[in-house]
Design an enzyme around this catalytic site. Structure first.
Site, mmCIF file in Angstrom:
data_model
loop_
_atom_site.group_PDB
_atom_site.id
_atom_site.type_symbol
_atom_site.label_atom_id
_atom_site.label_comp_id
_atom_site.label_asym_id
_atom_site.label_seq_id
_atom_site.Cartn_x
_atom_site.Cartn_y
_atom_site.Cartn_z
ATOM 1 N N ARG A 58 1.125 -0.892 0.060
ATOM 2 C CA ARG A 58 0.135 -0.210 0.348
ATOM 3 C C ARG A 58 0.780 1.417 -0.367
ATOM 4 O O ARG A 58 0.282 1.820 -0.438
ATOM 5 C CB ARG A 58 -0.725 -0.074 1.125
ATOM 6 C CG ARG A 58 -1.720 -0.470 0.736
ATOM 7 C CD ARG A 58 -2.269 -1.268 1.991
ATOM 8 N NE ARG A 58 -1.907 -1.484 2.386
ATOM 9 C CZ ARG A 58 -2.041 -3.124 2.093
ATOM 10 N NH1 ARG A 58 -2.518 -3.764 1.677
ATOM 11 N NH2 ARG A 58 -0.883 -4.228 3.395
ATOM 12 N N ARG A 108 11.653 3.994 2.337
ATOM 13 C CA ARG A 108 11.352 3.131 3.480
ATOM 14 C C ARG A 108 12.595 1.889 3.838
ATOM 15 O O ARG A 108 13.607 2.068 2.466
ATOM 16 C CB ARG A 108 10.088 2.261 3.407
ATOM 17 C CG ARG A 108 9.435 0.802 4.155
ATOM 18 C CD ARG A 108 8.556 0.373 3.705
ATOM 19 N NE ARG A 108 7.466 0.980 4.751
ATOM 20 C CZ ARG A 108 6.285 0.508 4.842
ATOM 21 N NH1 ARG A 108 6.062 -0.845 4.414
ATOM 22 N NH2 ARG A 108 5.392 1.065 5.419
#
Length: 334
Positions: A58, A108
């Site tokens: 997501r 990330r």
């Protein structure tokens, strides 16, 4: 007011309430573009490099979608093993190179403070898409946007609400960042439902209490779910030293239709950062709640696109130019 243009977005701690309000305001203005009612090409020609060195669905896709909805191009690197980090290149050196190919970077990484370290070498804004068990600022912002949107249905705002944070509160970076945001608001009752070994870290509890909020810590759902919002989290298996250790706590706080009817208010909103673990041994959020209108988890996920669009617009200085670059949608929308 924070000067967003050119700034890194690394931590919730860098925002005051005015800055958060501005982000939520710009996110609200993105609804017509995200809903495909209009197109906006204000970032035409701009390049986002999406660097995801830890698994994500997501967050990674919504960052890319958000940038493309504003007209930009997206380059992706997925997994450290596919990058020069696997050859021993430092985060600083990687940032020096990749920022030369980019206008903005979303990143990330599994190590705490890694994104901030990367940002020291970047010549363009870096947005933290999650750094280990530390923070997930864009998730917290979309969570807050969701709370505000859901409470509006009941004539409420974020101030004065009762919220339950439940599950793996020790390792859940989403609840850490959300708690920091909630500390900017007034008169909130936060109930922390978790096994004692997985309770919220003391420093986060201190942030909430120092903000004047009432904090209740418990390891029982019974009598503790009468709230405006329940924010459920999964057991963060990847943060445990072994699968066996994670299995000790799996399935202890399963929220299902029976529990909801027994312990929750009729209007209690259910949130979850996703993915929810639907395996029988875990099942922290049962599919028998899928027809409950107060299950906000999929609206919550869609709101991530709005918030990330807002952050791109703010950091690249185009938040006041959106309507100048609108076009009609030309394809079929069912």
């Amino acid at each position: 007011m924070m000067n967003f243009q050119g700034s890194h977005i690394l931590s919730i701690s860098q925002f005051d309430r005015d800055a958060v309000s501005r982000i939520l305001q710009v996110a609200q203005s993105m609804i017509p573009y995200a809903a495909r009612q209009k197109r906006c090409h204000v970032l035409e020609g701009a390049i986002l490099n999406n660097l995801f060195f830890e698994p994500s669905t997501r967050t990674r896709i919504s960052f890319g979608t958000a940038f493309q909805l504003l007209g930009g191009f997206v380059q992706e690197t997925v997994g450290a093993e596919t990058s020069s980090l696997s050859k021993g290149e430092s985060l600083f050196d990687t940032a020096k190179v990749i920022s030369g190919y980019s206008d903005v970077i979303a990143m990330r990484h599994p190590e705490i403070n890694s994104v901030a370290q990367f940002a020291t070498g970047s010549s363009v804004p870096v947005i933290n898409g999650g750094d280990g068990a530390n923070e997930h600022p864009t998730q917290a912002l979309l969570d807050l946007f969701t709370i505000q949107a859901e409470m509006t249905r009941f004539g409420k705002g974020i101030d004065n609400i009762n919220i339950v944070l439940m599950g793996d509160l020790k390792h859940g970076r989403t609840v850490h960042s959300l708690s920091k945001l909630l500390s900017l608001y007034n008169n909130i009752h936060v109930t922390l439902v978790a096994p004692k070994a997985l309770q919220m870290p003391d420093y986060i509890v201190d942030i909430l209490t120092n903000a004047g909020h009432k904090v209740t810590m418990t390891d029982s759902m019974a009598g503790n779910l009468q709230s405006d919002v329940i924010y459920q989290t999964r057991i963060q298996q990847e943060r445990f030293s072994s699968l066996e250790e994670a299995d000790r706590y799996r399935g202890h706080f399963s929220l299902n239709k029976e529990v909801y009817q027994q312990y929750c208010k009729d209007h209690t909103v259910i949130m979850h950062p996703l993915p929810r673990d639907s395996r029988p041994e875990a099942n922290e959020l049962d599919v028998d709640l899928n027809d409950n209108h107060n299950l906000a988890i999929f609206r919550q996920a869609q709101n991530g696109v709005l918030v990330r669009m807002a952050l791109f617009a703010l950091t690249l200085g185009v938040d006041e130019k959106l309507t100048q670059y609108e076009k009609p949608v030309t394809w079929y929308r069912g």
